[in-house]
Design a protein around this motif. Structure first.
Motif, PDB file in Angstrom:
ATOM      1  N   GLY A  41       0.824  -1.208   0.000  1.00  0.00           N
ATOM      2  CA  GLY A  41       0.000   0.000   0.000  1.00  0.00           C
ATOM      3  C   GLY A  41       0.854   1.251   0.000  1.00  0.00           C
ATOM      4  N   GLY A  42       0.309   2.308   0.607  1.00  0.00           N
ATOM      5  CA  GLY A  42       1.069   3.534   0.772  1.00  0.00           C
ATOM      6  C   GLY A  42       0.978   4.520  -0.376  1.00  0.00           C
ATOM      7  N   THR A  43       0.398   4.084  -1.492  1.00  0.00           N
ATOM      8  CA  THR A  43       0.104   4.973  -2.628  1.00  0.00           C
ATOM      9  C   THR A  43      -1.303   4.590  -3.087  1.00  0.00           C
ATOM     10  OG1 THR A  43       0.854   3.411  -4.314  1.00  0.00           O
ATOM     11  CG2 THR A  43       2.531   4.928  -3.427  1.00  0.00           C
ATOM     12  N   PRO A  44      -1.962   5.430  -3.892  1.00  0.00           N
ATOM     13  CA  PRO A  44      -3.311   5.047  -4.344  1.00  0.00           C
ATOM     14  C   PRO A  44      -3.315   3.685  -5.067  1.00  0.00           C
ATOM     15  CG  PRO A  44      -2.961   7.379  -4.707  1.00  0.00           C
ATOM     16  CD  PRO A  44      -1.636   6.824  -4.238  1.00  0.00           C
ATOM     17  N   ALA A  45      -2.358   3.483  -5.972  1.00  0.00           N
ATOM     18  CA  ALA A  45      -2.316   2.192  -6.685  1.00  0.00           C
ATOM     19  C   ALA A  45      -1.969   1.065  -5.712  1.00  0.00           C
ATOM     20  CB  ALA A  45      -1.283   2.250  -7.812  1.00  0.00           C
ATOM     21  N   GLY A  46      -1.029   1.339  -4.816  1.00  0.00           N
ATOM     22  CA  GLY A  46      -0.606   0.326  -3.848  1.00  0.00           C
ATOM     23  C   GLY A  46      -1.737  -0.086  -2.916  1.00  0.00           C
ATOM     24  N   GLU A  47      -2.574   0.882  -2.545  1.00  0.00           N
ATOM     25  CA  GLU A  47      -3.693   0.542  -1.654  1.00  0.00           C
ATOM     26  C   GLU A  47      -4.721  -0.339  -2.371  1.00  0.00           C
ATOM     27  OE1 GLU A  47      -4.165   1.115   1.714  1.00  0.00           O
ATOM     28  OE2 GLU A  47      -2.117   1.892   1.768  1.00  0.00           O
ATOM     29  N   ARG A  48      -4.860  -0.148  -3.686  1.00  0.00           N
ATOM     30  CA  ARG A  48      -5.778  -1.025  -4.431  1.00  0.00           C
ATOM     31  C   ARG A  48      -5.199  -2.432  -4.521  1.00  0.00           C
ATOM     32  NH1 ARG A  48      -8.334   2.143  -9.474  1.00  0.00           N
ATOM     33  NH2 ARG A  48      -9.682   0.334  -9.438  1.00  0.00           N
ATOM     34  N   LEU A  49      -3.886  -2.501  -4.719  1.00  0.00           N
ATOM     35  CA  LEU A  49      -3.232  -3.814  -4.711  1.00  0.00           C
ATOM     36  C   LEU A  49      -3.374  -4.468  -3.331  1.00  0.00           C
ATOM     37  CD1 LEU A  49      -0.040  -2.868  -6.749  1.00  0.00           C
ATOM     38  CD2 LEU A  49      -1.730  -4.579  -7.431  1.00  0.00           C
ATOM     39  N   ARG A  50      -3.241  -3.647  -2.285  1.00  0.00           N
ATOM     40  CA  ARG A  50      -3.376  -4.185  -0.920  1.00  0.00           C
ATOM     41  C   ARG A  50      -4.735  -4.854  -0.708  1.00  0.00           C
ATOM     42  NH1 ARG A  50      -1.259  -2.830   4.304  1.00  0.00           N
ATOM     43  NH2 ARG A  50      -2.713  -3.388   5.942  1.00  0.00           N
ATOM     44  N   GLU A  51      -5.777  -4.163  -1.188  1.00  0.00           N
ATOM     45  CA  GLU A  51      -7.119  -4.737  -1.024  1.00  0.00           C
ATOM     46  C   GLU A  51      -7.191  -6.126  -1.630  1.00  0.00           C
ATOM     47  OE1 GLU A  51     -10.411  -2.359  -2.471  1.00  0.00           O
ATOM     48  OE2 GLU A  51      -9.512  -0.605  -1.484  1.00  0.00           O
ATOM     49  N   MET A  52      -6.646  -6.259  -2.847  1.00  0.00           N
ATOM     50  CA  MET A  52      -6.669  -7.571  -3.505  1.00  0.00           C
ATOM     51  C   MET A  52      -5.800  -8.573  -2.769  1.00  0.00           C
ATOM     52  SD  MET A  52      -6.463  -6.546  -7.502  1.00  0.00           S
ATOM     53  CE  MET A  52      -6.276  -8.238  -8.045  1.00  0.00           C
ATOM     54  N   LEU A  53      -4.640  -8.116  -2.299  1.00  0.00           N
ATOM     55  CA  LEU A  53      -3.713  -9.030  -1.632  1.00  0.00           C
ATOM     56  C   LEU A  53      -4.261  -9.556  -0.300  1.00  0.00           C
ATOM     57  CD1 LEU A  53      -0.401  -7.162  -2.461  1.00  0.00           C
ATOM     58  CD2 LEU A  53      -0.774  -9.617  -2.829  1.00  0.00           C
ATOM     59  N   LEU A  54      -5.018  -8.717   0.403  1.00  0.00           N
ATOM     60  CA  LEU A  54      -5.461  -9.118   1.743  1.00  0.00           C
ATOM     61  C   LEU A  54      -6.857  -9.724   1.784  1.00  0.00           C
ATOM     62  CD1 LEU A  54      -4.056  -6.295   4.093  1.00  0.00           C
ATOM     63  CD2 LEU A  54      -2.922  -8.320   3.179  1.00  0.00           C
ATOM     64  N   ALA A  55      -7.643  -9.518   0.702  1.00  0.00           N
ATOM     65  CA  ALA A  55      -9.026 -10.010   0.714  1.00  0.00           C
ATOM     66  C   ALA A  55      -9.047 -11.535   0.749  1.00  0.00           C
ATOM     67  CB  ALA A  55      -9.776  -9.502  -0.513  1.00  0.00           C
ATOM     68  N   ARG A  56      -9.834 -12.072   1.655  1.00  0.00           N
ATOM     69  CA  ARG A  56      -9.846 -13.531   1.795  1.00  0.00           C
ATOM     70  C   ARG A  56     -10.431 -14.221   0.575  1.00  0.00           C
ATOM     71  NH1 ARG A  56     -11.323 -14.157   8.114  1.00  0.00           N
ATOM     72  NH2 ARG A  56     -12.218 -16.128   7.493  1.00  0.00           N
ATOM     73  N   GLU A  57     -11.241 -13.494  -0.217  1.00  0.00           N
ATOM     74  CA  GLU A  57     -11.828 -14.133  -1.411  1.00  0.00           C
ATOM     75  C   GLU A  57     -10.891 -14.086  -2.623  1.00  0.00           C
ATOM     76  OE1 GLU A  57     -12.934 -11.509   0.162  1.00  0.00           O
ATOM     77  OE2 GLU A  57     -13.568  -9.913  -1.200  1.00  0.00           O
ATOM     78  N   SER A  58      -9.725 -13.425  -2.514  1.00  0.00           N
ATOM     79  CA  SER A  58      -8.788 -13.366  -3.647  1.00  0.00           C
ATOM     80  C   SER A  58      -8.119 -14.725  -3.840  1.00  0.00           C
ATOM     81  CB  SER A  58      -7.677 -12.340  -3.380  1.00  0.00           C
ATOM     82  OG  SER A  58      -8.186 -11.037  -3.410  1.00  0.00           O
ATOM     83  N   HIS A  59      -8.067 -15.160  -5.107  1.00  0.00           N
ATOM     84  CA  HIS A  59      -7.320 -16.383  -5.411  1.00  0.00           C
ATOM     85  C   HIS A  59      -6.149 -15.988  -6.278  1.00  0.00           C
ATOM     86  CE1 HIS A  59     -10.199 -19.005  -3.528  1.00  0.00           C
ATOM     87  NE2 HIS A  59     -11.140 -18.257  -4.078  1.00  0.00           N
ATOM     88  N   LEU A  60      -4.980 -15.926  -5.695  1.00  0.00           N
ATOM     89  CA  LEU A  60      -3.790 -15.451  -6.404  1.00  0.00           C
ATOM     90  C   LEU A  60      -2.770 -16.574  -6.452  1.00  0.00           C
ATOM     91  CD1 LEU A  60      -3.400 -12.092  -4.408  1.00  0.00           C
ATOM     92  CD2 LEU A  60      -4.484 -12.386  -6.647  1.00  0.00           C
ATOM     93  N   SER A  61      -2.143 -16.747  -7.632  1.00  0.00           N
ATOM     94  CA  SER A  61      -1.037 -17.704  -7.661  1.00  0.00           C
ATOM     95  C   SER A  61       0.103 -17.095  -6.846  1.00  0.00           C
ATOM     96  CB  SER A  61      -0.592 -17.979  -9.099  1.00  0.00           C
ATOM     97  OG  SER A  61       0.165 -16.881  -9.576  1.00  0.00           O
ATOM     98  N   LEU A  62       1.015 -17.960  -6.446  1.00  0.00           N
ATOM     99  CA  LEU A  62       2.109 -17.493  -5.597  1.00  0.00           C
ATOM    100  C   LEU A  62       2.968 -16.444  -6.292  1.00  0.00           C
ATOM    101  CD1 LEU A  62       3.626 -17.649  -3.047  1.00  0.00           C
ATOM    102  CD2 LEU A  62       4.520 -19.880  -3.706  1.00  0.00           C
ATOM    103  N   ASP A  63       3.238 -16.656  -7.583  1.00  0.00           N
ATOM    104  CA  ASP A  63       4.050 -15.664  -8.307  1.00  0.00           C
ATOM    105  C   ASP A  63       3.288 -14.347  -8.449  1.00  0.00           C
ATOM    106  OD1 ASP A  63       6.228 -17.286  -8.508  1.00  0.00           O
ATOM    107  OD2 ASP A  63       5.824 -17.937 -10.563  1.00  0.00           O
ATOM    108  N   THR A  64       1.980 -14.446  -8.712  1.00  0.00           N
ATOM    109  CA  THR A  64       1.181 -13.213  -8.822  1.00  0.00           C
ATOM    110  C   THR A  64       1.231 -12.449  -7.505  1.00  0.00           C
ATOM    111  OG1 THR A  64      -0.271 -14.159 -10.485  1.00  0.00           O
ATOM    112  CG2 THR A  64      -1.150 -12.312  -9.229  1.00  0.00           C
ATOM    113  N   GLU A  65       1.044 -13.174  -6.422  1.00  0.00           N
ATOM    114  CA  GLU A  65       1.086 -12.521  -5.102  1.00  0.00           C
ATOM    115  C   GLU A  65       2.430 -11.808  -4.896  1.00  0.00           C
ATOM    116  OE1 GLU A  65      -0.417 -14.678  -1.571  1.00  0.00           O
ATOM    117  OE2 GLU A  65       1.582 -14.357  -0.731  1.00  0.00           O
TER     118      GLU A  65
END
Ligand code: ADP
Length: 206
Positions: A41-65
């Motif tokens: 987070g820490g920037t507008p784009a970073g905070e949007r990434l944070r939401e995706m990274l921390l949301a329990r419903e996100s399914h991210l591959s390990l490399d994507t994460e």
């Protein structure tokens, strides 16, 4: 007084947020102009990434994460951390790259060498001057967290995941002198007394 870059690390529930406010007060009392930020987070784009990274419903591959962590970090380094340091300000970040080595590396198994490639790409040699590692056994941190909040996608991981994260942090602390390991099982005033002493040394004041 020249710029300093401080990072705060530890497993979830170790007490990072608790001690951030103490650090803010300590620096403000000494008139040290400081920029506070957090990762991801820490920037507008970073905070949007944070939401995706921390949301329990996100399914991210390990490399994507892992890449999303560094995408957020690149934006933060370019837009916030470097400009602040260049302006002579101090920067305090709630987590930085050690967290990627600990969580995606130690916790989830991304090889250290792959993370190191991204670290060099994004930071180009930039490293914290001081990394405060709040160290606490997983059971203690887990109990604190359960009592204090709804858990995110990392916090819901099992005990052995957090145990590996902790061990990776300690392993890095043994390798890099910029780390200051704090026994975070103690009461809050005892920990903050030690943080104050570490900040004094960094600031060159007593
Ligand atoms: P983090 O930001 O590292 O996840 P927090 O600062 O949110 O951790 O702390 C998690 C919970 O534990 C909070 O309720 C906090 O008040 C409590 N806590 C933090 N440090 C201590 C401590 N040294 N002793 C007892 N409780 C603590």
């Amino acid at each position: 007084m020249s710029a300093r870059f401080i990072t705060l690390e530890g497993i979830d529930g170790a007490g990072k947020s608790t001690h951030l406010s103490f650090i803010a007060e300590w620096l403000a009392q000494r008139g040290i102009e400081t920029v506070f930020t957090r990762e991801p987070g820490g920037t507008p784009a970073g905070e949007r990434l944070r939401e995706m990274l921390l949301a329990r419903e996100s399914h991210l591959s390990l490399d994507t994460e892992t890449l999303m962590m560094f995408a957020s970090r690149q934006q933060l380094v370019a837009d916030v951390i470097r400009p602040a340091l260049e302006a002579g300000k101090w920067v305090v970040s709630d987590r930085f790259t050690d967290a990627t080595f600990a969580y995606q590396g130690g916790g989830r198994g991304v090889p250290e060498a792959r993370i190191a490639v991204l670290e060099e790409w994004v930071q180009q040699g930039l490293q914290p001057d001081l990394t405060l590692l709040l160290d606490v056994p997983q059971a203690v941190a887990g109990a604190r967290m359960a009592a204090s909040r709804e858990l995110d996608r990392f916090e819901v991981e099992k005990a052995d995941f957090h145990q590996r994260v902790r061990e990776t942090y300690l392993d890095r602390a043994a390798r890099y002198p910029r780390f200051h390991v704090l026994d975070a099982t103690r009461d809050i005033p005892a920990i903050q007394h030690e943080i104050g002493a570490a900040l004094s040394r960094l600031a060159g004041v007593s």
